[in-house]
Scaffold this motif. Sequence first.
Motif, PDB file in Angstrom:
ATOM      1  N   ASN A  12       0.861  -1.171   0.000  1.00 44.18           N
ATOM      2  CA  ASN A  12       0.000   0.000   0.000  1.00 44.18           C
ATOM      3  C   ASN A  12       0.892   1.212   0.000  1.00 44.18           C
ATOM      4  O   ASN A  12       1.736   1.382   0.859  1.00 44.18           O
ATOM      5  CB  ASN A  12      -0.865   0.056   1.266  1.00 44.18           C
ATOM      6  CG  ASN A  12      -1.915  -1.039   1.261  1.00 44.18           C
ATOM      7  OD1 ASN A  12      -2.400  -1.425   0.195  1.00 44.18           O
ATOM      8  ND2 ASN A  12      -2.231  -1.546   2.439  1.00 44.18           N
ATOM      9  N   LEU A  13       0.696   2.085  -1.001  1.00 45.81           N
ATOM     10  CA  LEU A  13       1.578   3.235  -1.163  1.00 45.81           C
ATOM     11  C   LEU A  13       0.878   4.469  -0.644  1.00 45.81           C
ATOM     12  O   LEU A  13      -0.309   4.683  -0.873  1.00 45.81           O
ATOM     13  CB  LEU A  13       1.918   3.407  -2.648  1.00 45.81           C
ATOM     14  CG  LEU A  13       2.776   4.605  -3.013  1.00 45.81           C
ATOM     15  CD1 LEU A  13       4.193   4.445  -2.480  1.00 45.81           C
ATOM     16  CD2 LEU A  13       2.798   4.794  -4.518  1.00 45.81           C
ATOM     17  N   ASN A  14       1.611   5.270   0.060  1.00 46.33           N
ATOM     18  CA  ASN A  14       1.109   6.554   0.510  1.00 46.33           C
ATOM     19  C   ASN A  14       2.083   7.618   0.087  1.00 46.33           C
ATOM     20  O   ASN A  14       3.296   7.434   0.160  1.00 46.33           O
ATOM     21  CB  ASN A  14       1.008   6.603   2.036  1.00 46.33           C
ATOM     22  CG  ASN A  14      -0.110   5.740   2.547  1.00 46.33           C
ATOM     23  OD1 ASN A  14      -1.194   5.729   1.977  1.00 46.33           O
ATOM     24  ND2 ASN A  14       0.177   4.985   3.601  1.00 46.33           N
ATOM     25  N   VAL A  15       1.566   8.746  -0.348  1.00 49.90           N
ATOM     26  CA  VAL A  15       2.415   9.877  -0.696  1.00 49.90           C
ATOM     27  C   VAL A  15       2.030  11.010   0.217  1.00 49.90           C
ATOM     28  O   VAL A  15       0.855  11.313   0.369  1.00 49.90           O
ATOM     29  CB  VAL A  15       2.251  10.273  -2.163  1.00 49.90           C
ATOM     30  CG1 VAL A  15       3.076  11.510  -2.477  1.00 49.90           C
ATOM     31  CG2 VAL A  15       2.645   9.136  -3.072  1.00 49.90           C
ATOM     32  N   THR A  16       2.993  11.641   0.822  1.00 48.47           N
ATOM     33  CA  THR A  16       2.702  12.767   1.688  1.00 48.47           C
ATOM     34  C   THR A  16       3.479  13.963   1.203  1.00 48.47           C
ATOM     35  O   THR A  16       4.522  13.827   0.553  1.00 48.47           O
ATOM     36  CB  THR A  16       3.099  12.500   3.144  1.00 48.47           C
ATOM     37  OG1 THR A  16       4.488  12.161   3.145  1.00 48.47           O
ATOM     38  CG2 THR A  16       2.279  11.411   3.759  1.00 48.47           C
ATOM     39  N   CYS A  17       2.927  15.126   1.541  1.00 47.80           N
ATOM     40  CA  CYS A  17       3.609  16.358   1.176  1.00 47.80           C
ATOM     41  C   CYS A  17       3.635  17.226   2.421  1.00 47.80           C
ATOM     42  O   CYS A  17       2.629  17.420   3.091  1.00 47.80           O
ATOM     43  CB  CYS A  17       2.852  17.045   0.043  1.00 47.80           C
ATOM     44  SG  CYS A  17       3.633  18.594  -0.438  1.00 47.80           S
ATOM     45  N   ARG A  18       4.861  17.684   2.758  1.00 50.05           N
ATOM     46  CA  ARG A  18       4.992  18.509   3.958  1.00 50.05           C
ATOM     47  C   ARG A  18       5.631  19.824   3.607  1.00 50.05           C
ATOM     48  O   ARG A  18       6.427  19.920   2.684  1.00 50.05           O
ATOM     49  CB  ARG A  18       5.884  17.786   4.974  1.00 50.05           C
ATOM     50  CG  ARG A  18       5.211  16.541   5.521  1.00 50.05           C
ATOM     51  CD  ARG A  18       6.218  15.688   6.293  1.00 50.05           C
ATOM     52  NE  ARG A  18       5.664  14.396   6.580  1.00 50.05           N
ATOM     53  CZ  ARG A  18       4.831  14.135   7.612  1.00 50.05           C
ATOM     54  NH1 ARG A  18       4.500  15.095   8.445  1.00 50.05           N
ATOM     55  NH2 ARG A  18       4.342  12.927   7.787  1.00 50.05           N
ATOM     56  N   ASP A  19       5.259  20.838   4.349  1.00 52.52           N
ATOM     57  CA  ASP A  19       5.907  22.128   4.130  1.00 52.52           C
ATOM     58  C   ASP A  19       7.178  22.217   4.963  1.00 52.52           C
ATOM     59  O   ASP A  19       7.567  21.238   5.616  1.00 52.52           O
ATOM     60  CB  ASP A  19       4.945  23.276   4.450  1.00 52.52           C
ATOM     61  CG  ASP A  19       4.480  23.240   5.887  1.00 52.52           C
ATOM     62  OD1 ASP A  19       5.120  22.496   6.679  1.00 52.52           O
ATOM     63  OD2 ASP A  19       3.501  23.922   6.234  1.00 52.52           O
ATOM     64  N   VAL A  20       7.786  23.394   4.937  1.00 47.50           N
ATOM     65  CA  VAL A  20       9.082  23.490   5.614  1.00 47.50           C
ATOM     66  C   VAL A  20       8.975  23.250   7.108  1.00 47.50           C
ATOM     67  O   VAL A  20       9.915  22.825   7.763  1.00 47.50           O
ATOM     68  CB  VAL A  20       9.748  24.865   5.380  1.00 47.50           C
ATOM     69  CG1 VAL A  20      10.432  24.914   4.056  1.00 47.50           C
ATOM     70  CG2 VAL A  20       8.722  25.983   5.517  1.00 47.50           C
ATOM     71  N   ALA A  21       7.775  23.569   7.615  1.00 47.76           N
ATOM     72  CA  ALA A  21       7.601  23.364   9.043  1.00 47.76           C
ATOM     73  C   ALA A  21       7.366  21.908   9.369  1.00 47.76           C
ATOM     74  O   ALA A  21       7.289  21.525  10.521  1.00 47.76           O
ATOM     75  CB  ALA A  21       6.428  24.174   9.557  1.00 47.76           C
ATOM     76  N   GLY A  22       7.233  21.113   8.348  1.00 45.61           N
ATOM     77  CA  GLY A  22       7.009  19.693   8.579  1.00 45.61           C
ATOM     78  C   GLY A  22       5.542  19.360   8.757  1.00 45.61           C
ATOM     79  O   GLY A  22       5.191  18.225   9.046  1.00 45.61           O
TER      80      GLY A  22
END
Lengths: 1200, 135
Positions: free
Chosen positions: A1103-1113
């Motif tokens: 199961n694949l998950n993609v996450t996107c975080r900003d500079v603050a995490g």
Amino acid sequence: MEPDVSIESSARIQVAVLPIGTVPSNMLRDYYSMLLPLHRIPLSAISSFYTEHQKSPFAHQPWDSGFLQFKFVLGGSQPSPWEDFQSHRKTLAVIGICHCPSSPDLDSVIEQFSNSCKSYPSSLVARCFAFCPDDSQLEDGGKKGGNLRLFPPADRQTLEFHLNTMMQEVAASLLMEFEKWVLQAESSGTILKTPLDSQASLSSEEVIKAKKRRLGRAQKTIGDYCLLAGSPVDANAHYSTAVELARLTGDYFWHAGALEGSVCALLIDRMGQKDSILEDEVRYRYSSVILNYKKSQDNAQRVSPLSFELEATLKLARFLCRRELAKEVTELLTNAADGAKSLIDASDRLILFIEIARLYGSLGYERKAAFFTRQVAQLYLQQDNRLAAISALQVLALTTKAYHVQSRASMFENSIPHKGIGSSVADSGKKYPQSAVSLFESHWSTLQMVVLREILLSAVRAGDPLAAWSAAARLLRSYYPLITPVGQNGLASALKNSAERLPPGTRCADPALPFIRLHSFPLHPTQMDIVKRNTAREDWWAGSAPSGPFIYTPFSKGESNNVKKQELIWVVGEPVQVLVELANPCGFDLKVDSIYLSVHSGNFDAFPVSVSLPPNSSKVITLSGIPTSVGVVSVPGCIVHCFGVVTEHLFKDVDNLLLGAAQGLVLSDPFRCCGSPKLRNVSVPNISVVPPLPLLVSHVVGGDGAIILYEGEIRDVSICLANAGTVPVEQAHISLSGKNQDAVLSYSFEILQSCLPLKPGAEVILPVTLRAWQVGLVDPDTSAAKSASGSIMRHVKDGINPSLLIHYAGPLQTSGNPQSNGSNVPPGRRLVVPLHICVLPGLSFVKARLLSMEFPAHVGENLPKLADTNSNSNGGHADSQTKMDRLVKIDPFRGSWGLRFLELELSNPTDVVFDIRVTVKLENSSDEGNLFGDQDAAEYGYPQTRIDRDCSARVLVPLEHFKLPVLDDSFFMKDVQADGVGGRNTTFSEKNTKAELNACIKNLISRIKVSWHSGRNSSGELNIKDAVQAALQTSIMDVLLPDPLTFGFRLVRNDFDSEKPEAEKESNVDDVQSPSKDSVLAHEMTPMEVLVRNNTKDLIKMNLNVTCRDVAGENCVDGAKATVLWTGVLNDITMEIPPLKEVRQSFCLYFLVPGEYTLAAAAVINDANDILRTRARTNSADEPIFCRGPPYHVRVIGTA
Amino acid sequence: MATTACFIIVSRNDIPIYESEVGTATKREDAAQLHQFILHAALDIVQDLAWTTSAMYLKSIDRFNDLVVSVYVTAGHTRFMLLHDSRNDDGIKSFFQEVHELYIKILLNPLYLPGSRITSSHFDTKVRALARKYL
């Protein structure tokens, strides 16, 4: 007093023997020696010359058995004042001896002779014997007649016969004269006076007494003449009358004299037969003789008849002198010695002591004899002239045996006649009589020193420098501890003074200083070791040479016969050395002009050296020489030229001395008092000399000093071997020995082999490659401790150095000796070439650690090369420089998540600069993902790192290139070339043993080489394997193994075709960094792809998950304040990836706010197999395996 | 006390193992040497005489000038030799007997090697005391 008196001496006619004219002393001695045997002329022999003029007064003369006895006095003697008292003191005949060739004029001879005779008024017969007359003299002399008797030249036997006849004639004449005298004395009477009789005018009473006495004295004198005439019976009759008369008149002195005469007559009558009755008779009569002499001393006379008493005592002692009567004789001699004090005349005392000493000597009392002999010598020394000193010296020489201070020269003289008798067996046991006895006798040191000092004194006075030297040498050598330093100096100068008066090169049997002992026989230096040759074997040297570090090996026990006595082999023409230790225990500087080995066998040339020894010091020196011919050599001692005289010092003497010192029997150990350490007794080995052998000498080309290497340095060294012998080398073999043999990487035996036979003078250069070892690995103390011990341990001497052992040998058969069989082959030799390697601590390794670095990649149009995590594919067609750059430069778009560096911290404690260069050898092996074929065994060098002296530096070694392309069990199978498809093994985890892991690490480490070089020609490798292994131990799997899944993001712009050719991608390498192309604009729909690659050989469901975080995490995709909008699926994308394939999943992101964002993909693997579990280090099977991709950065530009 | 006396112990190997000048006369070196010479020479006579009697004390056996040699032979053939100029026979005998006891004590010392030099200062003191007492 007269020397050599005995009871019978009253019956001897004193004859003066005078040389007439000039007679050469040797001729005189010769003639005198012919005369001497004629001291006894039988009466029967003289009858032909005898004519009875009147009726003989000697009525009972035994014509058939009697004889006349003569006492020849060479040179005559002064008339004795006592000659009236005892007629045998008169010179009754004069014999002149003339050597005609030296005195041609016979007339003058006759005249001289008659003049000489005038000084002997008591002489009755005078004859002049002229020897060797020539013809004219013969003729001339025949006419002369008179007293001259010519002896024509003839052989000795004839002369002796002739002389005998002449003496018979003399005897007959004397006999006739005696008869005449006796007849006259009987008829008229004579006035007989002794010095005892008062010279003053006599009173009338005394005149009457004197008349009576005169009769008795006349009877006594007639008795004397009867005795001289060989008629003891007549003599006895007269003596008896005389004894009676003397007793009556109280004439004690003459009484004693008559008694003495009667005893003599008795003995002559008995013709030397001795029995106890006779002995008792003699003893009884003599005791009354002595008593009477004693009585006669009562009157206070100017002259003392004491000497007659002493003479009588000595006569009795001589008569009794037998071992059984020792006590009695001793008593007599003690009494006689007591009389010495009262003797006025010094020469009388001298004679008395001489006689006492002689009698004690014949009694076997050596010490007593020596005592009185020394007294004699002291009397001689009191006379201050040279002749007396010579006599003293000779006399003292007699005492040396009793006091055990013999000169060695006299000992040899004594031992020679013994050997002549044939007692060689007994002698061989005590070849040096001094050795044993003197050790035990030396405590009479006071006496010995006194005797030696007196010998020295008398020798100096006598002008005998050699005797003086010898005495001083004995004194100094044996008694130096008892002599003050001043005295020692005095002796030293005595030695020097004596030597000045000796001709140079004089030899003396008695050694002086220094003390010399054998220190050691150095076995052959390792360069010329001799090895017995075993012709039966190919390796002929085996078994005969000491091999290995063990002194004792059980296998060599069978040949124990040569263990007892060392065998030494010397080679003709090759110098040998012997170490001796010299000691000077005295307080002066000793200069040994030359010292060399004393070899009696004559096949050895010894080289002298000169040494000087400070006071109280000892020194070990090397004496050398060259054997000159084949045979046996024995080295009994040294020849020393010291104090101007050449002496031989035997080792044996000093050994005995030291033995005695060890037992406390001798005064002092000269070596110990000089501070020399105690040495074990060195035995002289059997030395045999063999014919010449080849001799290899070696030197390291470029200097024989130690080869200085830094740790790990590799260097080529050339060793030059030259044949310095006179025989070619025909066989040779090289082997290694010693410690650190692996320091010798290679040596070229073939070169040596190709040069054989190596002719004398030829040389060959042997290359050897060395690599320095680690300093810390060998304990340096062991070598220092053992190097002190002698030659046996000479392997150890080289300590930690390896050495080349070269066994070589000459031709099997010497040309001169064709029939030499196998057992008699000349030995071979062994050359030990120690490689003196001095290893300096070079770069020291401080620590190694693994650093991991994480650079996130940027998301760009190009897909990161997921397929090739080895990431070296970029360098395929670049030159090596760019390759090298690649290795250290990080592609920011690619990122290097999980990149690991091995950091080596090195310090340089030396004073030179080191350049470090790390090379990594890459094996092109199991990599089916590798697109380029030219990577075989490629080596990558990193830029050099320079480490200055006393500095430290860190060297980083990237480890990213070691990742395996495929996660499968091949790694665990340790088989890099495993079959990519068929290698599946579900049970691999059980095989995941530590050993395999270690092997894998080793494989990895062996590919990393840290080499250094310093200066012009030092280079080597750093041995860091252990350290690296320790550093890698924990994280090896992370370094080596790829993750099961790799994730990548890509922007999808206009072109959706992701499968661009690789080359095209490569062309973009340089501009991947341009932001215009790769940056993302805000407020725009950005299509993206996530790529997931399966690195295993199994199908993976996940199961694949993609996450996107900003500079603050913050997660900016989900949640209330999401700043990124998306299309497509980001979460829980279930997908299956076939083995080694990749799957894409597209989605679009819409960034509301510009800035930096991080994209990350993660997957949960379903139904993970064991490989994955092991990789993930999960403990339980139920645990989900979670894979996380590296983060990717996305820069969003634009306005908010 | 005798004016001149020299006491010496000679081992069976004819080595002097103890020597002391015990006389009251002032010591002169040449005299001391002469004493040793006389004693050394007297050994010849002792050697014969010792076997002729069972007594240990051999009385005066030798003399030179006015110096007399008295000898005492132990069972182990160690000889005590005294050179003296006095005629105190009983005193000498007692002296010898007491010295013999001292000597036996020395012999009993396990560290003393028979026949080696007697270096004990105690022995020396005792001998000198005995000499003062008896001679």
